[in-house]
Scaffold this motif. Structure first.
Motif, PDB file in Angstrom:
ATOM      1  N   ASN A  12       4.563  11.101  26.280  1.00 11.05           N
ATOM      2  CA  ASN A  12       5.836  10.477  25.911  1.00 11.05           C
ATOM      3  C   ASN A  12       5.735  10.012  24.468  1.00 11.05           C
ATOM      4  OD1 ASN A  12       7.979   8.728  25.410  1.00 11.05           O
ATOM      5  ND2 ASN A  12       8.159   8.187  27.562  1.00 11.05           N
ATOM      6  N   ASP A  13       6.255  10.802  23.548  1.00 14.30           N
ATOM      7  CA  ASP A  13       6.194  10.469  22.130  1.00 14.30           C
ATOM      8  C   ASP A  13       7.281   9.486  21.708  1.00 14.30           C
ATOM      9  OD1 ASP A  13       4.001  12.117  21.840  1.00 14.30           O
ATOM     10  OD2 ASP A  13       5.152  13.839  21.135  1.00 14.30           O
ATOM     11  N   GLU A  14       8.089   9.030  22.638  1.00 11.54           N
ATOM     12  CA  GLU A  14       9.184   8.108  22.324  1.00 11.54           C
ATOM     13  C   GLU A  14       8.758   6.641  22.390  1.00 11.54           C
ATOM     14  OE1 GLU A  14      12.074   9.417  21.235  1.00 11.54           O
ATOM     15  OE2 GLU A  14      11.018  11.324  21.497  1.00 11.54           O
ATOM     16  N   ILE A  15       7.633   6.351  23.046  1.00  6.61           N
ATOM     17  CA  ILE A  15       7.215   4.950  23.162  1.00  6.61           C
ATOM     18  C   ILE A  15       6.685   4.457  21.830  1.00  6.61           C
ATOM     19  CG2 ILE A  15       6.776   5.047  25.645  1.00  6.61           C
ATOM     20  CD1 ILE A  15       3.788   5.296  25.024  1.00  6.61           C
ATOM     21  N   ASP A  16       6.821   3.162  21.607  1.00  5.64           N
ATOM     22  CA  ASP A  16       6.404   2.539  20.352  1.00  5.64           C
ATOM     23  C   ASP A  16       4.981   1.996  20.501  1.00  5.64           C
ATOM     24  OD1 ASP A  16       6.646   1.702  17.736  1.00  5.64           O
ATOM     25  OD2 ASP A  16       7.496  -0.241  18.285  1.00  5.64           O
ATOM     26  N   ALA A  17       4.060   2.884  20.904  1.00  7.13           N
ATOM     27  CA  ALA A  17       2.662   2.508  21.112  1.00  7.13           C
ATOM     28  C   ALA A  17       1.861   3.794  21.274  1.00  7.13           C
ATOM     29  CB  ALA A  17       2.529   1.651  22.369  1.00  7.13           C
ATOM     30  N   PHE A  18       0.540   3.679  21.239  1.00  7.54           N
ATOM     31  CA  PHE A  18      -0.304   4.843  21.485  1.00  7.54           C
ATOM     32  C   PHE A  18      -0.219   5.260  22.946  1.00  7.54           C
ATOM     33  CE2 PHE A  18      -2.687   2.887  17.860  1.00  7.54           C
ATOM     34  CZ  PHE A  18      -2.345   3.852  16.929  1.00  7.54           C
ATOM     35  N   GLY A  19      -0.069   4.289  23.809  1.00  6.85           N
ATOM     36  CA  GLY A  19       0.022   4.555  25.235  1.00  6.85           C
ATOM     37  C   GLY A  19       0.622   3.355  25.934  1.00  6.85           C
ATOM     38  N   ALA A  20       0.953   3.532  27.203  1.00  9.10           N
ATOM     39  CA  ALA A  20       1.524   2.431  27.982  1.00  9.10           C
ATOM     40  C   ALA A  20       1.276   2.695  29.460  1.00  9.10           C
ATOM     41  CB  ALA A  20       3.016   2.295  27.720  1.00  9.10           C
ATOM     42  N   TYR A  21       1.085   1.619  30.190  1.00 12.07           N
ATOM     43  CA  TYR A  21       1.009   1.734  31.639  1.00 12.07           C
ATOM     44  C   TYR A  21       2.388   1.415  32.183  1.00 12.07           C
ATOM     45  CZ  TYR A  21       0.267   0.730  36.495  1.00 12.07           C
ATOM     46  OH  TYR A  21       0.390   0.727  37.857  1.00 12.07           O
ATOM     47  N   VAL A  34       0.507   6.608  33.451  1.00 12.24           N
ATOM     48  CA  VAL A  34       0.120   6.216  32.104  1.00 12.24           C
ATOM     49  C   VAL A  34       0.881   7.114  31.141  1.00 12.24           C
ATOM     50  CG1 VAL A  34      -1.772   6.218  30.424  1.00 12.24           C
ATOM     51  CG2 VAL A  34      -2.150   5.322  32.732  1.00 12.24           C
ATOM     52  N   LEU A  35       1.591   6.498  30.215  1.00 10.87           N
ATOM     53  CA  LEU A  35       2.312   7.244  29.187  1.00 10.87           C
ATOM     54  C   LEU A  35       1.396   7.412  27.981  1.00 10.87           C
ATOM     55  CD1 LEU A  35       5.713   5.349  29.424  1.00 10.87           C
ATOM     56  CD2 LEU A  35       5.029   7.446  30.615  1.00 10.87           C
ATOM     57  N   ASN A  41      -1.023   9.220  18.388  1.00 13.57           N
ATOM     58  CA  ASN A  41      -2.478   9.340  18.409  1.00 13.57           C
ATOM     59  C   ASN A  41      -2.960  10.388  17.421  1.00 13.57           C
ATOM     60  OD1 ASN A  41      -4.074   7.814  20.791  1.00 13.57           O
ATOM     61  ND2 ASN A  41      -1.950   8.149  21.388  1.00 13.57           N
ATOM     62  N   LEU A  42      -2.289  11.518  17.385  1.00  9.87           N
ATOM     63  CA  LEU A  42      -2.678  12.597  16.478  1.00  9.87           C
ATOM     64  C   LEU A  42      -2.486  12.184  15.020  1.00  9.87           C
ATOM     65  CD1 LEU A  42      -3.748  15.445  16.278  1.00  9.87           C
ATOM     66  CD2 LEU A  42      -1.405  16.294  16.494  1.00  9.87           C
ATOM     67  N   GLU A  43      -1.333  11.614  14.695  1.00  9.67           N
ATOM     68  CA  GLU A  43      -1.078  11.179  13.312  1.00  9.67           C
ATOM     69  C   GLU A  43      -2.106  10.154  12.854  1.00  9.67           C
ATOM     70  OE1 GLU A  43       2.939   9.781  12.996  1.00  9.67           O
ATOM     71  OE2 GLU A  43       3.775  11.805  13.059  1.00  9.67           O
ATOM     72  N   THR A  44      -2.420   9.200  13.706  1.00  9.15           N
ATOM     73  CA  THR A  44      -3.378   8.156  13.339  1.00  9.15           C
ATOM     74  C   THR A  44      -4.761   8.736  13.115  1.00  9.15           C
ATOM     75  OG1 THR A  44      -2.118   6.470  14.492  1.00  9.15           O
ATOM     76  CG2 THR A  44      -4.435   5.976  14.065  1.00  9.15           C
ATOM     77  N   SER A  45      -5.170   9.667  13.969  1.00 12.98           N
ATOM     78  CA  SER A  45      -6.495  10.263  13.802  1.00 12.98           C
ATOM     79  C   SER A  45      -6.565  11.107  12.522  1.00 12.98           C
ATOM     80  CB  SER A  45      -6.878  11.093  15.022  1.00 12.98           C
ATOM     81  OG  SER A  45      -6.086  12.251  15.135  1.00 12.98           O
ATOM     82  N   LEU A  46      -5.462  11.701  12.124  1.00 16.57           N
ATOM     83  CA  LEU A  46      -5.439  12.480  10.881  1.00 16.57           C
ATOM     84  C   LEU A  46      -5.427  11.572   9.656  1.00 16.57           C
ATOM     85  CD1 LEU A  46      -2.941  15.314  11.879  1.00 16.57           C
ATOM     86  CD2 LEU A  46      -5.432  15.515  11.570  1.00 16.57           C
ATOM     87  N   GLU A  47      -4.752  10.431   9.751  1.00 17.79           N
ATOM     88  CA  GLU A  47      -4.671   9.483   8.637  1.00 17.79           C
ATOM     89  C   GLU A  47      -5.971   8.709   8.439  1.00 17.79           C
ATOM     90  OE1 GLU A  47      -1.346   6.942   9.429  1.00 17.79           O
ATOM     91  OE2 GLU A  47       0.100   8.577   9.242  1.00 17.79           O
TER      92      GLU A  47
END
Length: 98
Positions: A12-21, A34-35, A41-47
């Motif tokens: 779910n790329d719409e949530i305002d977090a890396f993940g959510a329960y 788990v969302l 996650n991908l953008e942060t790992s690239l940055e």
């Protein structure tokens, strides 16, 4: 309640977090949801070259599964507890390739 603990991970790329329960999914279903925000996650790992996508994935899922376990065992949601557990994992494995 059965002693089965099942988790479904949903992108779910719409949530305002890396993940959510998705609380209280484990109480309503036969599994917890788990969302996972793949894009964040991908953008942060690239940055940030100091953390790989694999590390981001593992830590995000571990964090959210921790919240599912809290609900499964009727524990109070405790962000600090989950962060301590995730941090202990990070320290234990920081010099290993995961």
């Amino acid at each position: 309640m059965k002693n089965n603990f099942k988790i479904q991970v949903v992108k779910n790329d719409e949530i305002d977090a890396f993940g959510a329960y998705a609380s209280p999914s484990i109480k309503k279903n036969d599994f917890g949801i788990v969302l996972f925000n793949l894009e964040a996650n991908l953008e942060t790992s690239l940055e940030h070259k100091d953390i790989s996508f694999k590390e981001m994935f593992v830590e995000t899922i571990m964090h959210e599964v921790g919240h599912a376990l809290e609900e499964f065992y009727d524990l109070e949601f405790d962000e600090e507890r989950i962060e301590r557990i995730t941090e202990s994992y990070r320290k234990k494995y920081e010099n290993e390739s995961i």
